[in-house]
Enzyme design. Structure first.
Site, PDB file in Angstrom:
ATOM      1  N   GLY A  12      39.818  49.932  42.270  1.00  0.00           N
ATOM      2  CA  GLY A  12      38.849  49.110  41.366  1.00  0.00           C
ATOM      3  C   GLY A  12      37.493  49.471  41.919  1.00  0.00           C
ATOM      4  N   VAL A  13      36.864  50.095  40.694  1.00  0.00           N
ATOM      5  CA  VAL A  13      35.222  50.315  41.056  1.00  0.00           C
ATOM      6  C   VAL A  13      34.557  49.437  39.986  1.00  0.00           C
ATOM      7  CG1 VAL A  13      34.668  52.076  42.444  1.00  0.00           C
ATOM      8  CG2 VAL A  13      35.700  52.657  40.185  1.00  0.00           C
ATOM      9  N   GLY A  14      34.687  48.056  40.172  1.00  0.00           N
ATOM     10  CA  GLY A  14      34.149  47.201  39.165  1.00  0.00           C
ATOM     11  C   GLY A  14      32.577  46.867  39.930  1.00  0.00           C
ATOM     12  N   ASN A  15      32.403  45.430  39.477  1.00  0.00           N
ATOM     13  CA  ASN A  15      31.028  45.028  39.926  1.00  0.00           C
ATOM     14  C   ASN A  15      30.737  45.018  41.549  1.00  0.00           C
ATOM     15  OD1 ASN A  15      29.930  44.202  37.568  1.00  0.00           O
ATOM     16  ND2 ASN A  15      31.275  42.229  37.555  1.00  0.00           N
ATOM     17  N   VAL A  16      31.780  44.617  42.196  1.00  0.00           N
ATOM     18  CA  VAL A  16      31.286  44.529  43.654  1.00  0.00           C
ATOM     19  C   VAL A  16      31.706  46.087  44.218  1.00  0.00           C
ATOM     20  CG1 VAL A  16      32.325  43.637  45.918  1.00  0.00           C
ATOM     21  CG2 VAL A  16      32.329  42.352  43.874  1.00  0.00           C
ATOM     22  N   ALA A  17      32.686  46.584  43.748  1.00  0.00           N
ATOM     23  CA  ALA A  17      32.959  48.033  44.533  1.00  0.00           C
ATOM     24  C   ALA A  17      32.001  49.152  44.267  1.00  0.00           C
ATOM     25  CB  ALA A  17      34.417  48.317  44.156  1.00  0.00           C
ATOM     26  N   TYR A  18      31.369  48.924  43.171  1.00  0.00           N
ATOM     27  CA  TYR A  18      30.309  50.145  42.670  1.00  0.00           C
ATOM     28  C   TYR A  18      29.372  50.102  43.685  1.00  0.00           C
ATOM     29  CZ  TYR A  18      27.445  53.243  40.198  1.00  0.00           C
ATOM     30  OH  TYR A  18      26.647  54.494  40.186  1.00  0.00           O
ATOM     31  N   LYS A  51      37.033  24.043  43.818  1.00  0.00           N
ATOM     32  CA  LYS A  51      37.000  25.180  42.635  1.00  0.00           C
ATOM     33  C   LYS A  51      37.327  24.406  41.674  1.00  0.00           C
ATOM     34  CE  LYS A  51      37.080  29.774  42.690  1.00  0.00           C
ATOM     35  NZ  LYS A  51      36.769  30.827  43.723  1.00  0.00           N
TER      36      LYS A  51
HETATM   37  N1  LIG Z   1      32.281  39.115  42.393  1.00  0.00           N
HETATM   38  C1  LIG Z   1      32.020  38.817  43.664  1.00  0.00           C
HETATM   39  O1  LIG Z   1      31.029  38.183  44.015  1.00  0.00           O
HETATM   40  C2  LIG Z   1      33.471  38.204  44.159  1.00  0.00           C
HETATM   41  C3  LIG Z   1      33.311  37.397  45.456  1.00  0.00           C
HETATM   42  C4  LIG Z   1      34.477  37.538  46.293  1.00  0.00           C
HETATM   43  C5  LIG Z   1      35.325  38.139  45.793  1.00  0.00           C
HETATM   44  N2  LIG Z   1      35.560  39.041  44.633  1.00  0.00           N
HETATM   45  C6  LIG Z   1      36.944  39.509  44.419  1.00  0.00           C
HETATM   46  O2  LIG Z   1      36.619  40.923  44.773  1.00  0.00           O
HETATM   47  C7  LIG Z   1      37.331  41.363  43.440  1.00  0.00           C
HETATM   48  C8  LIG Z   1      36.552  42.426  42.410  1.00  0.00           C
HETATM   49  O3  LIG Z   1      35.648  41.507  41.742  1.00  0.00           O
HETATM   50  P1  LIG Z   1      34.587  41.942  40.897  1.00  0.00           P
HETATM   51  O4  LIG Z   1      33.607  41.047  40.618  1.00  0.00           O
HETATM   52  O5  LIG Z   1      34.146  43.471  41.198  1.00  0.00           O
HETATM   53  O6  LIG Z   1      35.355  42.256  39.520  1.00  0.00           O
HETATM   54  P2  LIG Z   1      35.371  43.370  38.349  1.00  0.00           P
HETATM   55  O7  LIG Z   1      36.312  42.703  37.244  1.00  0.00           O
HETATM   56  O8  LIG Z   1      33.848  43.739  37.982  1.00  0.00           O
HETATM   57  O9  LIG Z   1      36.013  44.674  38.947  1.00  0.00           O
HETATM   58  C9  LIG Z   1      37.561  44.937  39.228  1.00  0.00           C
HETATM   59  C10 LIG Z   1      37.818  46.488  38.653  1.00  0.00           C
HETATM   60  O10 LIG Z   1      38.949  46.345  39.096  1.00  0.00           O
HETATM   61  C11 LIG Z   1      39.634  47.185  37.977  1.00  0.00           C
HETATM   62  N3  LIG Z   1      41.176  46.894  37.992  1.00  0.00           N
HETATM   63  C12 LIG Z   1      41.879  46.002  37.428  1.00  0.00           C
HETATM   64  N4  LIG Z   1      43.220  46.196  37.652  1.00  0.00           N
HETATM   65  C13 LIG Z   1      43.527  47.295  38.186  1.00  0.00           C
HETATM   66  C14 LIG Z   1      44.345  48.182  38.765  1.00  0.00           C
HETATM   67  N5  LIG Z   1      45.468  47.682  38.616  1.00  0.00           N
HETATM   68  N6  LIG Z   1      44.245  49.124  39.238  1.00  0.00           N
HETATM   69  C15 LIG Z   1      42.880  49.531  39.615  1.00  0.00           C
HETATM   70  N7  LIG Z   1      41.659  49.064  39.178  1.00  0.00           N
HETATM   71  C16 LIG Z   1      41.917  47.871  38.502  1.00  0.00           C
HETATM   72  C17 LIG Z   1      39.008  46.713  36.891  1.00  0.00           C
HETATM   73  O11 LIG Z   1      39.232  47.252  35.694  1.00  0.00           O
HETATM   74  C18 LIG Z   1      37.588  46.621  37.084  1.00  0.00           C
HETATM   75  O12 LIG Z   1      36.891  47.647  37.161  1.00  0.00           O
HETATM   76  C19 LIG Z   1      38.026  40.410  42.812  1.00  0.00           C
HETATM   77  O13 LIG Z   1      39.387  40.203  43.331  1.00  0.00           O
HETATM   78  C20 LIG Z   1      37.399  39.344  42.976  1.00  0.00           C
HETATM   79  O14 LIG Z   1      38.120  38.266  43.009  1.00  0.00           O
HETATM   80  C21 LIG Z   1      34.497  38.866  43.976  1.00  0.00           C
HETATM   81  C1  LIG Z   2      30.917  30.575  44.974  1.00  0.00           C
HETATM   82  C2  LIG Z   2      31.371  31.725  44.332  1.00  0.00           C
HETATM   83  C3  LIG Z   2      30.033  33.055  44.336  1.00  0.00           C
HETATM   84  C4  LIG Z   2      32.504  32.053  45.085  1.00  0.00           C
HETATM   85  C5  LIG Z   2      33.096  33.431  44.524  1.00  0.00           C
HETATM   86  N1  LIG Z   2      33.951  33.593  43.386  1.00  0.00           N
HETATM   87  C6  LIG Z   2      34.493  33.759  45.512  1.00  0.00           C
HETATM   88  O1  LIG Z   2      35.506  33.746  45.009  1.00  0.00           O
HETATM   89  O2  LIG Z   2      33.988  33.789  46.820  1.00  0.00           O
END
Ligand SMILES: NC(=O)c1ccc[n+]([C@@H]2O[C@H](COP(=O)([O-])OP(=O)(O)OC[C@H]3O[C@@H](n4cnc5c(N)ncnc54)[C@H](O)[C@@H]3O)[C@@H](O)[C@H]2O)c1
Ligand SMILES: CC(C)C[C@H](N)C(=O)O
Length: 364
Positions: free
Chosen positions: A180-186, A80
């Site tokens: 948290g309904v961000g990128n992944v959760a939506y 990382k």
């Molecule tokens: N994006 C990926 O492909 C990926 C891969 C592996 C793990 N993750 C993990 O998944 C999680 C979400 O990732 P993402 O890319 O959707 O991020 P994101 O920033 O798009 O979404 C996170 C959401 O959580 C909300 N949030 C922050 N603090 C909060 C709280 N206290 N209570 C409620 N909501 C809150 C934010 O406003 C945001 O909408 C992170 O922990 C990330 O490390 C993501």
């Molecule tokens: C290689 C990346 C897509 C890794 C991603 N940020 C994760 O925590 O899994």
């Protein structure tokens, strides 16, 4: 921190410090273990309180990627990067290009991708200087933003956990509390809604909540109220450490399964939820869809093949639950055992010398 003592105790291979005065680059690349193949792991850009905090974060995250990649069945090790800086203020093209040259200098020992604070556009800049970067734009024949694929994997993982808890993996009529309904959760909510699950959502961003209410008829609750809601599944998809002394007594869910990294505040909390009979899908297994997707780029990206591989998250979790029952250990321990067994079996079988041996990057 005594760096060599720390590296020795967790078996780290290499730590690389990268500095470029003109662009302001200050980056730390941590390579934990390359037994299974080159170290793949994202680049995080963050404002750290101290350099020691940044080093510690890079090391901790790199080790997490070794386990994530091993448990996902990838022929990749773990690494990382952290870039010290504010992703809103300190980015410039030269910074990512300088960083790309440092990655190139490692000649394939480390491959990067997105993480918190970095985007597909940043990966495209890195790609101007090195081939050892994934998650670049689809225009380059690559996979782009990993989040929707992570979401698909989390959805499959929720089904595997439901199977373990309820003896049936249908989510129709099940209530899922989403934090948290961000990128992944939506995107995950789209899959859950499609299958007939009822959604309760929270977010500190009101617009994100409203989007989920409008699209899925989700019920909205305040950020502190999500733990105690009546639900079948709690899906932490925002922050780490939300499974802790304060929240465990409030939880009514029989399943914890979501995308957030580092969900357990400490391993002790993994033990407590195990004793309470809650089925916990270990974070690095259920959220490995993103890394599985970007890793597919190393073979020339094929979305169909990547999605098929992401579906195996269901089987990996089923295996974790089996190990947990077999050895009577919490699921977080079972996941570590599964990853460690794979690394050990490869390390003991790689004893013959090969000049130019075949590996993941041979096909590039
Ligand atoms: N994006 C990926 O492909 C990926 C891969 C592996 C793990 N993750 C993990 O998944 C999680 C979400 O990732 P993402 O890319 O959707 O991020 P994101 O920033 O798009 O979404 C996170 C959401 O959580 C909300 N949030 C922050 N603090 C909060 C709280 N206290 N209570 C409620 N909501 C809150 C934010 O406003 C945001 O909408 C992170 O922990 C990330 O490390 C993501
Ligand atoms: C290689 C990346 C897509 C890794 C991603 N940020 C994760 O925590 O899994």
């Amino acid at each position: 921190m005594e760096i060599f003592t720390y590296m020795e105790s967790y078996d780290y291979e290499q730590l690389v410090f990268c500095q470029d005065k003109n662009s302001g680059l200050k980056a730390i690349i941590a390579i934990h273990d390359t037994t299974l193949g080159p170290a793949l792991g994202g680049t995080r850009m963050w404002t750290y309180d101290s350099e020691a905090d940044a080093i510690e974060d890079a090391l901790r995250l790199a080790k997490g990627m070794t386990y994530k990649n091993a448990a996902a069945g990838l022929n990749l090790g773990g690494g990382k990067t952290v870039i010290i800086g504010d992703p809103k203020k300190d980015k410039n093209p030269e910074l990512f290009r300088a960083f790309g040259r440092y990655i190139q200098s490692l000649n394939g020992r480390y491959i990067t991708a997105e993480d918190v604070g970095t985007t597909v556009q940043d990966m495209d800049l890195i790609h101007m200087e090195t081939d050892f970067v994934t998650g670049i734009s689809p225009e380059f024949g690559s996979s782009g933003n990993p989040s929707p694929v992570t979401a698909y994997g989390v959805y499959k993982g929720i089904k595997a956990a439901a199977m373990e808890a309820y003896g049936n993996d249908s989510l129709e009529g099940k209530t899922v509390a989403v934090q948290g309904v961000g990128n992944v959760a939506y995107t995950m909510c789209e899959y859950l809604h499609e299958e007939g699950a009822k959604l309760i959502v929270t977010d500190i961003n009101k617009e994100a909540v409203q989007r989920a209410v409008d699209a899925f008829g989700a019920e909205a609750v305040g950020p502190d109220d999500i733990y105690a809601v009546d639900c079948d599944i709690y899906a932490p998809c925002a922050l780490g450490a939300t499974i802790n002394d304060d929240t465990i007594p409030q939880l009514k869910a029989k399943v914890i399964a979501g995308s957030a990294n580092n969900q357990l505040k400490s391993t002790e909390h993994g033990d407590i939820i195990h004793e309470k009979g809650i089925v916990y899908a270990p974070d690095y297994v259920i959220n490995s869809g993103g890394v599985i997707n970007v890793a597919d780029e190393l073979n020339g990206y094929n979305q169909h093949r990547a999605m098929k591989k992401v579906e195996t998250i269901y089987d990996s979790l089923t295996r974790v639950f089996e190990i947990s029952r077999r050895d009577n250990v919490p699921t977080y321990v079972a996941a570590d055992r599964m990853a460690e067994e794979r690394i050990k079996s490869v390390s003991t079988s790689r004893s013959q010398f090969l000049l130019n041996g075949h590996h993941t990057l041979s096909r590039r």
